[in-house]
Write an enzyme that holds these catalytic residues in place. Structure first.
Site, PDB file in Angstrom:
ATOM      1  N   GLN A  43     -28.582 -52.377  49.070  1.00 32.64           N
ATOM      2  CA  GLN A  43     -28.233 -53.759  48.747  1.00 32.64           C
ATOM      3  C   GLN A  43     -29.287 -54.780  49.161  1.00 32.64           C
ATOM      4  OE1 GLN A  43     -23.997 -53.083  50.368  1.00 32.64           O
ATOM      5  NE2 GLN A  43     -23.702 -54.618  48.801  1.00 32.64           N
ATOM      6  N   HIS A  63     -30.888 -48.156  36.496  1.00 33.15           N
ATOM      7  CA  HIS A  63     -31.989 -48.093  35.530  1.00 33.15           C
ATOM      8  C   HIS A  63     -31.541 -47.555  34.182  1.00 33.15           C
ATOM      9  CE1 HIS A  63     -35.150 -47.956  39.031  1.00 33.15           C
ATOM     10  NE2 HIS A  63     -34.635 -49.147  38.834  1.00 33.15           N
ATOM     11  N   ASP A  76     -34.094 -52.921  42.788  1.00 27.23           N
ATOM     12  CA  ASP A  76     -35.527 -52.601  42.885  1.00 27.23           C
ATOM     13  C   ASP A  76     -36.226 -53.469  43.932  1.00 27.23           C
ATOM     14  OD1 ASP A  76     -34.968 -50.891  40.860  1.00 27.23           O
ATOM     15  OD2 ASP A  76     -36.342 -51.768  39.389  1.00 27.23           O
ATOM     16  N   ARG A 101     -25.760 -54.270  61.940  1.00 25.95           N
ATOM     17  CA  ARG A 101     -25.381 -53.027  61.263  1.00 25.95           C
ATOM     18  C   ARG A 101     -26.175 -52.928  59.959  1.00 25.95           C
ATOM     19  NH1 ARG A 101     -20.389 -51.665  57.346  1.00 25.95           N
ATOM     20  NH2 ARG A 101     -21.031 -49.530  57.002  1.00 25.95           N
ATOM     21  N   HIS A 146     -24.779 -45.010  53.080  1.00 29.64           N
ATOM     22  CA  HIS A 146     -23.953 -46.061  52.467  1.00 29.64           C
ATOM     23  C   HIS A 146     -24.121 -45.953  50.944  1.00 29.64           C
ATOM     24  CE1 HIS A 146     -22.234 -50.333  53.209  1.00 29.64           C
ATOM     25  NE2 HIS A 146     -22.208 -50.180  51.899  1.00 29.64           N
ATOM     26  N   ASN A 190     -20.058 -44.714  54.980  1.00 30.00           N
ATOM     27  CA  ASN A 190     -19.366 -45.991  54.778  1.00 30.00           C
ATOM     28  C   ASN A 190     -18.328 -45.904  53.666  1.00 30.00           C
ATOM     29  OD1 ASN A 190     -19.194 -49.083  54.829  1.00 30.00           O
ATOM     30  ND2 ASN A 190     -19.699 -48.684  52.690  1.00 30.00           N
ATOM     31  N   GLU A 191     -17.140 -46.374  53.941  1.00 29.00           N
ATOM     32  CA  GLU A 191     -16.060 -46.499  52.954  1.00 29.00           C
ATOM     33  C   GLU A 191     -16.031 -45.354  51.946  1.00 29.00           C
ATOM     34  OE1 GLU A 191     -15.578 -50.098  50.666  1.00 29.00           O
ATOM     35  OE2 GLU A 191     -15.219 -51.310  52.430  1.00 29.00           O
ATOM     36  N   ASN A 331     -13.440 -51.624  57.572  1.00 30.84           N
ATOM     37  CA  ASN A 331     -13.805 -52.761  56.742  1.00 30.84           C
ATOM     38  C   ASN A 331     -12.519 -53.380  56.230  1.00 30.84           C
ATOM     39  OD1 ASN A 331     -16.397 -51.869  57.106  1.00 30.84           O
ATOM     40  ND2 ASN A 331     -16.690 -51.157  54.988  1.00 30.84           N
ATOM     41  N   TYR A 333     -11.098 -56.864  53.932  1.00 31.96           N
ATOM     42  CA  TYR A 333     -11.388 -58.091  53.182  1.00 31.96           C
ATOM     43  C   TYR A 333     -10.121 -58.823  52.775  1.00 31.96           C
ATOM     44  CZ  TYR A 333     -16.239 -56.682  52.855  1.00 31.96           C
ATOM     45  OH  TYR A 333     -17.529 -56.343  53.165  1.00 31.96           O
ATOM     46  N   GLU A 397     -16.969 -54.553  58.664  1.00 36.27           N
ATOM     47  CA  GLU A 397     -17.201 -55.518  57.590  1.00 36.27           C
ATOM     48  C   GLU A 397     -15.983 -56.405  57.470  1.00 36.27           C
ATOM     49  OE1 GLU A 397     -18.287 -54.086  53.670  1.00 36.27           O
ATOM     50  OE2 GLU A 397     -19.485 -52.470  54.529  1.00 36.27           O
TER      51      GLU A 397
HETATM   52  C1  NOJ Z   1     -17.721 -52.887  51.103  1.00 39.81           C
HETATM   53  C2  NOJ Z   1     -19.048 -52.231  50.954  1.00 39.81           C
HETATM   54  O1  NOJ Z   1     -19.271 -51.397  52.059  1.00 39.81           O
HETATM   55  C3  NOJ Z   1     -20.201 -53.200  50.791  1.00 39.81           C
HETATM   56  O2  NOJ Z   1     -21.311 -52.476  50.416  1.00 39.81           O
HETATM   57  C4  NOJ Z   1     -19.826 -54.275  49.802  1.00 39.81           C
HETATM   58  O3  NOJ Z   1     -20.895 -55.138  49.549  1.00 39.81           O
HETATM   59  C5  NOJ Z   1     -18.628 -55.033  50.320  1.00 39.81           C
HETATM   60  N1  NOJ Z   1     -17.519 -54.106  50.389  1.00 39.81           N
HETATM   61  C6  NOJ Z   1     -18.209 -56.237  49.486  1.00 39.81           C
HETATM   62  O4  NOJ Z   1     -17.767 -55.851  48.238  1.00 39.81           O
END
Ligand code: NOJ
Length: 497
Positions: A43, A63, A76, A101, A146, A190-191, A331, A333, A397
């Site tokens: 990212q 791509h 990229d 992190r 990740h 991750n997740e 994580n 949200y 997160e």
């Molecule tokens: C969880 C993911 O681990 C992360 O890569 C992503 O950007 C966020 N959620 C937000 O969507």
């Protein structure tokens, strides 16, 4: 007295003795509590083919001519953090963060994906990054993987293929051996559940395998084995010398039962949600939750299959996976409401789990897809405390998107609400939370949303070849918090400039 009542009584005594009585006191961060921010390699790094880096599944996915990513965006260049990491870390230090992190790119370290060739240049980049984080007084919190595994593995089915367990374990061993003297906090993956749902049950994330109610179960199964393999490799080969901790990061969002007093449904919501990936590791008995096994087994039988679409762990694997943690990373949200769905006419459980997840329309919207449900933070932390016997937890997160520009008041409000619920869960309810991490430090490549969702505390100008960074207002608010060691409402610090 049941387990919960005993726990509540214990917390009551603890509170009375420690003198914590007022909400004001609850808003202090406990001693040693670490606050930081996060990113992931694909990212932010860019430099996708620099220094012999091999192609990852996300290089391939973005791509492709028929890429589904918004604006056909790629990583990229992304934020160009490969070149600009010192600038990023200096800004983190200025805010006062205690940890950073970030994740490692598998193919930057192993260009072929396998340990036949180790890129010294790739390793050096991570050594420099880690050293810089430390030099600026922060703790590196390293996610080994990740979502960006080597591209060739996609052609073997990637996480649906059990070979991934060994490939990942070999990669993790190289990482521990080469970087372990510099790192004390490791997250294996991750997740995995979200990656499996979106990339294996559906086609919106790489590799886009799109096998609903099948691909995601195989995928998570192998992810859990891979995590456990890495955990034991660390334990047996590196822990004595390096003395670090190894955990995993799961998406653990709260599901509120509807009707709200339906405790059985609350349990089923948790067991088909957060517990799908966490129960095998953090529960006393291991394995997937019973309700999940029963319902998918029953559905598979009714479909005429001679096996369950949910793979079974052997007793040896149940034992290897159970307890393979030093901490739980979560994580969070947003939240959902969960409703029970009756069996269909043919006896099957709808959606395999027999529940549906819905958004409560009274929950406020923030800037994008996520509804703001701060009470969910406390809810999930207390559930983890009760179901898993209060393991050490790191929030890995938590964050919201804002509009372009500098004034991210909505982010401040969001973070305040979630941090407050977290602090109540810690200081009032005894949840064992060790750290909190804002997602994300920079605006970055937001997977299939490309560069259309801005999660950053710091704005990045993606049309500027220099990728100019501009800290948003939230960084100033966080700086005050870090200085004071307690959560402050924006109203109490007047104007932020
Ligand atoms: C969880 C993911 O681990 C992360 O890569 C992503 O950007 C966020 N959620 C937000 O969507």
């Amino acid at each position: 007295m049941d387990q919960f009542t005993i726990f509540g009584f214990f917390i009551f005594i603890l509170r009375s003795c420690s003198g914590i009585q007022h909400e004001e006191d609850y808003l202090k961060f406990p001693p040693g509590f670490s606050i930081g921010s996060a990113s992931s390699a694909y990212q932010v790094e860019g430099a996708w083919n620099v220094s012999g880096k091999g192609p990852s599944v996300w290089d391939w996915f973005t791509h492709k001519k028929d890429s589904i990513v918004v604006g056909q965006a790629t990583g990229d260049i992304a934020c160009d953090s490969y070149h600009k990491y010192k600038e990023d870390i200096a800004m983190m230090k200025d805010i006062g963060f205690r940890h950073y992190r970030f994740s490692l790119s598998w193919t930057r370290i192993l260009p072929t994906g396998l340990p036949d060739k180790i890129s010294q240049e790739g390793l050096q980049y991570y050594k420099d990054l880690i050293d810089e984080v430390r030099r600026q007084g922060m703790e590196p919190f390293v996610t080994i993987y990740h979502w960006d595994h080597p591209e060739f593995m996609t052609r073997l089915g990637s996480w649906t293929n059990e070979l991934m367990v060994q490939y990942y374990a070999e990669y993790a061993r190289v990482v521990f051996r080469e970087l372990g003297s510099r790192v004390k906090l490791w997250a294996t993956v991750n997740e995995p559940e979200q990656n499996c749902r979106l990339g294996f049950g559906r086609d919106v994330h790489a590799p886009g395998i799109n096998l609903p109610h099948f691909g995601e179960y195989l995928c998570l199964h192998n992810y859990l084995k891979a995590h456990a393999r890495a955990y034991h490799i660390y334990d047996e080969e590196f822990r004595a010398e390096q003395g670090g901790q190894v955990g995993i990061v799961h998406l653990c969002e709260p599901f509120f039962p509807q009707p709200s007093d339906d405790l059985e449904l609350k349990r089923i919501g948790f067991e088909t949600g957060c517990a799908w990936g966490t129960y095998p590791i953090f529960s006393k008995e291991g394995n997937y939750p019973q309700v999940l096994r029963d319902r998918i087994n029953e559905n598979s039988k009714l479909e005429g299959l001679p096996f369950s679409r949910l793979p079974e762990f052997s007793p040896e694997w149940i034992e290897r996976i159970r307890g393979s943690f030093d901490f739980l990373g979560i994580n969070i949200y947003t939240a959902r409401e969960v409703r029970a769905l009756p069996r269909e006419a043919n006896g099957k459980w709808p959606n395999d789990f027999g529940v549906e997840l819905i958004i409560n329309e009274t929950w406020p919207e923030n800037n994008s897809w996520l509804r703001v449900v701060p009470q969910g933070m406390g809810e999930i932390l207390r559930t983890i405390r009760d179901v898993y016997d209060n393991p050490p937890v790191y929030i890995m997160e938590n964050g919201a998107t804002s509009a372009k520009g500098f004034k991210d008041y909505n982010r401040i409000e969001y973070l305040y609400g979630y941090m407050k619920e977290m602090l109540l869960a810690i200081n009032r309810d005894g949840c064992n939370v060790k750290g909190y991490t804002v997602w994300s430090f920079l605006d970055s490549f937001e997977w299939s949303d490309g560069y259309s969702d801005f999660f950053g505390l710091v704005e990045v100008n993606f049309s500027d070849p220099k990728r100019k960074r501009t800290p948003r207002l939230s960084t100033k608010w966080l700086k005050q918090i870090m200085k004071k060691g307690r959560l402050i409402n924006i109203k109490d610090i007047g104007q932020l400039h």
